[in-house]
Design an enzyme around this catalytic site. Structure first.
Site, PDB file in Angstrom:
ATOM      1  N   CYS A   1      -8.560 -13.760   3.765  1.00  0.00           N
ATOM      2  CA  CYS A   1      -8.116 -13.878   2.377  1.00  0.00           C
ATOM      3  C   CYS A   1      -6.606 -14.089   2.409  1.00  0.00           C
ATOM      4  CB  CYS A   1      -8.490 -12.570   1.678  1.00  0.00           C
ATOM      5  SG  CYS A   1      -7.873 -12.427   0.017  1.00  0.00           S
TER       6      CYS A   1
ATOM      7  N   CYS B   1      -1.856 -10.400 -15.184  1.00  0.00           N
ATOM      8  CA  CYS B   1      -3.142  -9.790 -15.551  1.00  0.00           C
ATOM      9  C   CYS B   1      -2.968  -8.271 -15.508  1.00  0.00           C
ATOM     10  CB  CYS B   1      -4.234 -10.232 -14.587  1.00  0.00           C
ATOM     11  SG  CYS B   1      -4.406 -12.022 -14.534  1.00  0.00           S
TER      12      CYS B   1
ATOM     13  N   CYS C   1      -4.173  -5.961 -12.411  1.00  0.00           N
ATOM     14  CA  CYS C   1      -3.893  -6.403 -11.039  1.00  0.00           C
ATOM     15  C   CYS C   1      -2.514  -5.945 -10.579  1.00  0.00           C
ATOM     16  CB  CYS C   1      -3.995  -7.926 -10.980  1.00  0.00           C
ATOM     17  SG  CYS C   1      -3.529  -8.621  -9.380  1.00  0.00           S
TER      18      CYS C   1
ATOM     19  N   GLU D   1       0.843 -10.499   2.214  1.00  0.00           N
ATOM     20  CA  GLU D   1      -0.282  -9.866   2.897  1.00  0.00           C
ATOM     21  C   GLU D   1      -1.458 -10.828   3.004  1.00  0.00           C
ATOM     22  OE1 GLU D   1       0.324  -5.181   1.850  1.00  0.00           O
ATOM     23  OE2 GLU D   1      -0.434  -6.426   0.249  1.00  0.00           O
TER      24      GLU D   1
ATOM     25  N   CYS E   1      -9.468  -6.249  -3.624  1.00  0.00           N
ATOM     26  CA  CYS E   1      -9.011  -7.174  -4.673  1.00  0.00           C
ATOM     27  C   CYS E   1      -8.050  -6.473  -5.615  1.00  0.00           C
ATOM     28  CB  CYS E   1     -10.180  -7.639  -5.533  1.00  0.00           C
ATOM     29  SG  CYS E   1     -11.343  -8.635  -4.658  1.00  0.00           S
TER      30      CYS E   1
ATOM     31  N   CYS F   1       3.129 -12.655  -8.356  1.00  0.00           N
ATOM     32  CA  CYS F   1       2.362 -13.542  -9.233  1.00  0.00           C
ATOM     33  C   CYS F   1       2.942 -13.423 -10.638  1.00  0.00           C
ATOM     34  CB  CYS F   1       0.893 -13.137  -9.239  1.00  0.00           C
ATOM     35  SG  CYS F   1      -0.141 -14.236 -10.244  1.00  0.00           S
TER      36      CYS F   1
HETATM   37  N1  SAH Z   1      -4.782 -15.332  -8.742  1.00  0.00           N
HETATM   38  C1  SAH Z   1      -6.066 -15.752  -8.342  1.00  0.00           C
HETATM   39  C2  SAH Z   1      -6.352 -15.388  -6.915  1.00  0.00           C
HETATM   40  C3  SAH Z   1      -6.323 -13.897  -6.637  1.00  0.00           C
HETATM   41  S1  SAH Z   1      -7.945 -13.394  -6.521  1.00  0.00           S
HETATM   42  C4  SAH Z   1      -7.106 -15.189  -9.272  1.00  0.00           C
HETATM   43  O1  SAH Z   1      -6.774 -14.319 -10.068  1.00  0.00           O
HETATM   44  O2  SAH Z   1      -8.229 -15.668  -9.234  1.00  0.00           O
HETATM   45  C5  SAH Z   1      -7.864 -11.748  -6.905  1.00  0.00           C
HETATM   46  C6  SAH Z   1      -9.172 -11.325  -7.540  1.00  0.00           C
HETATM   47  O3  SAH Z   1      -9.131  -9.906  -7.664  1.00  0.00           O
HETATM   48  C7  SAH Z   1      -9.348 -11.875  -8.943  1.00  0.00           C
HETATM   49  O4  SAH Z   1     -10.680 -12.264  -9.142  1.00  0.00           O
HETATM   50  C8  SAH Z   1      -9.044 -10.683  -9.841  1.00  0.00           C
HETATM   51  O5  SAH Z   1      -9.766 -10.773 -11.045  1.00  0.00           O
HETATM   52  C9  SAH Z   1      -9.469  -9.530  -8.973  1.00  0.00           C
HETATM   53  N2  SAH Z   1      -8.737  -8.296  -9.250  1.00  0.00           N
HETATM   54  C10 SAH Z   1      -7.452  -8.180  -9.606  1.00  0.00           C
HETATM   55  N3  SAH Z   1      -7.137  -6.880  -9.773  1.00  0.00           N
HETATM   56  C11 SAH Z   1      -8.251  -6.165  -9.479  1.00  0.00           C
HETATM   57  C12 SAH Z   1      -8.558  -4.774  -9.430  1.00  0.00           C
HETATM   58  N4  SAH Z   1      -7.637  -3.859  -9.705  1.00  0.00           N
HETATM   59  N5  SAH Z   1      -9.807  -4.397  -9.105  1.00  0.00           N
HETATM   60  C13 SAH Z   1     -10.750  -5.326  -8.785  1.00  0.00           C
HETATM   61  N6  SAH Z   1     -10.505  -6.640  -8.783  1.00  0.00           N
HETATM   62  C14 SAH Z   1      -9.275  -7.073  -9.126  1.00  0.00           C
HETATM   63 FE1  SF4 Z   2      -2.161 -13.117 -10.455  1.00  0.00          FE
HETATM   64 FE2  SF4 Z   2      -3.569 -10.911 -10.030  1.00  0.00          FE
HETATM   65 FE3  SF4 Z   2      -3.956 -12.337 -12.255  1.00  0.00          FE
HETATM   66 FE4  SF4 Z   2      -4.770 -13.318  -9.898  1.00  0.00          FE
HETATM   67  S1  SF4 Z   2      -5.564 -11.478 -10.907  1.00  0.00           S
HETATM   68  S2  SF4 Z   2      -3.645 -14.393 -11.513  1.00  0.00           S
HETATM   69  S3  SF4 Z   2      -3.159 -12.505  -8.552  1.00  0.00           S
HETATM   70  S4  SF4 Z   2      -2.061 -11.272 -11.692  1.00  0.00           S
END
Ligand code: SAH
Ligand code: SF4
Length: 347
Positions: free
Chosen positions: A105, A116, A119, A92, A332, A112
C-alpha cells in the site's frame, strides 16, 4: 557541474541523457533495467557497465534511494515502513500479506489536503506532492527489503489523494507498469472521488483497478464527512463510475468506512444497494479504525454484520475488511508519518 538523479528521469529523459553523454541508445535500456527491475541503489551496482563507464557516469549522475527510517511488524504479519525523502519529509508504505498475495500500500502525497473527518492523514494537511520516482521507489525499496518474498499487488491507499497529484501519479503508473513490469490488473488506485480526474484517467494510463472511498449514501452526510463531495456530489461521482470503461469481468471497488451511529444504519445499507445499481461493483466495508482523540467509533459487531447482510441480499458483494496492522498504526486512515524536520532530526 550539477549531478542528475537517474531515478527522477522518465524513460524518454533517460534516453536523452544517455545520448547527451555520448553513449549508444542501448545503455538507456540497461540503466532502466537495473534501476527498476534489479533495484540497483547506486551506479556502482550496475555491473553490466564497465568500471570506467560507471566512474564516468558518476561524475554526471547518481541514483537516489528512499531512506528506511523505521520498520515495524504487526502481530498479524502486516509491516509498516517509514521512509525518508531527500528533503527530509517522510512517508509510510504498508505491506499486507493475505493468502497468496503480498500487497504493498503506497503513498502518493506527504499528508493530504482533502480533510476527510475520519482520517488521520487528512489531519496533517498537505505538505507536498510526491514526485513520480518517490511514488515508484516505495515499491523498489520495499521489494529490496523483503527479498526473497515478492510484492504481487499495489494499492494507492496510503497517504494522500492520488488524483490530486494526477500528473505525477500518471507518470509513476507508467514506470510501475512499463519499467517494473507490474500488470495494471494488479494495481488499484483509490480516490475520494475527484470526478474530472476519474473521467480522464483511462485516457492517460494503462487501465488499473479503481476504488472509490464512498463512505456515505446521501449528499448531506457525505458533504459533512468528505468536503470533496461539495464539489463532486454523489450523483456525478456515480455517473462517472457508470461510464468508466471497465474491462470485462472487472468491478469498481467501493470502500465504505463504517462509523457507529453515523452512516451504519439499515437505511444506509438499503440506499447503498440502490445507489450502486447498474455499476459492476463490490463493496469493502471498513469498520472505523480509531486513533487518539477520534470523534467517531467503530459500530457494534451485530450492526456491521446486519449492514453486510442487507447489501448481500440486495445483490451487492460486500467484503468485511479485517483491519490489519492496527497495533502498529498501519490500518486504513491511521498513517501519519512524522516529519523529521519538525521533529528536529536530519534535514
Ligand atoms: N485518498 C485516497 C487513498 C487513501 S485510501 C482515498 O481516500 O481513497 C484510505 C482509505 O482508508 C479510504 O478508503 C478511507 O475512506 C479509509 N479510511 C480513512 N480513515 C479511516 C479510518 N479511520 N478507519 C477506517 N478507514 C479509514
Ligand atoms: Fe485524504 Fe484520508 Fe480523505 Fe483519503 S481518506 S482523501 S487520504 S483525507
Amino acid at each position: 557541474m550539477r549531478t542528475i538523479n537517474l531515478k527522477a528521469l522518465s524513460k524518454r529523459e533517460t534516453e536523452l541523457f544517455v545520448r547527451e553523454v555520448g553513449l549508444p541508445a542501448f545503455r538507456a535500456k540497461q540503466i532502466l533495467h537495473w534501476i527498476y527491475e534489479r533495484r540497483a541503489q547506486s551506479l556502482q551496482e550496475i555491473t553490466e557497465l564497465s568500471k570506467g563507464l560507471r566512474e564516468k557516469l558518476s561524475e554526471r549522475a547518481y541514483i537516489s534511494n528512499l531512506e528506511l527510517l523505521n520498520r515495524q511488524i504487526s502481530r498479524d504479519g502486516t509491516e509498516k515502513f517509514l521512509f525518508g525523502l531527500e528533503d527530509g519529509e517522510t512517508i509510510e508504505s504498508v505491506l499486507i500479506p493475505d493468502e497468496d498475495r503480498l500487497t504493498l500500500c503506497i503513498s502518493s502525497q506527504v499528508g493530504c489536503a482533502m480533510c476527510c473527518r475520519f482520517c488521520l492523514t487528512g489531519s496533517l494537511g498537505l505538505r507536498r506532492n510526491l514526485m513520480p520516482h518517490e511514488i515508484a521507489d516505495q515499491i523498489i525499496a520495499a521489494g529490496r527489503l523483503i527479498i526473497p518474498r515478492q510484492i504481487t499487488n499495489i494499492v494507492f491507499m496510503g497517504m494522500g489523494e492520488p488524483l490530486a497529484n494526477f500528473d505525477h501519479v500518471v507518470e509513476a503508473l507508467w514506470r510501475i507498469t512499463e519499467l517494473m513490469k507490474i500488470s495494471p490488473r494488479r494495481i488499484t488506485l483509490s480516490t475520494s472521488g475527484i470526478v474530472p480526474k476519474i473521467r480522464v484517467l483511462p485516457e492517460r494510463v494503462p487501465l488499473v483497478n479503481l476504488a472509490i472511498s464512498l463512505n456515505a449514501t446521501t449528499d448531506a452526510m457525505r458533504d459533512s464527512l468528505m468536503p470533496v463531495n461539495r464539489i463532486c456530489p454523489l450523483g456525478e461521482l456515480l455517473q462517472a463510475c457508470r461510464e468508466f470503461p471497465l474491462p470485462p469481468r472487472r468491478r469498481i471497488t467501493f470502500e465504505y468506512v463504517l462509523l457507529g451511529g453515523i452512516n451504519d444504519s439499515p437505511e444506509d445499507a438499503g440506499r447503498l444497494v440502490r445507489l450502486l445499481r447498474g455499476i459492476p461493483a463490490k463493496v469493502n466495508l471498513i469498520p472505523f479504525n480509531s486513533s487518539a482523540g477520534a470523534e467517531f467509533r467503530r459500530p457494534e459487531e451485530e450492526r456491521i454484520l446486519e449492514f453486510q447482510r442487507i447489501l448481500s441480499e440486495g445483490g451487492v458483494t460486500a467484503l468485511l475488511r479485517k483491519s490489519k496492522g492496527q497495533d502498529i498504526l498501519a490500518a486504513c486512515g491511521q498513517l501519519k508519518a512524522k516529519c523529521r524536520r519538525s521533529a528536529g532530526v536530519g534535514g
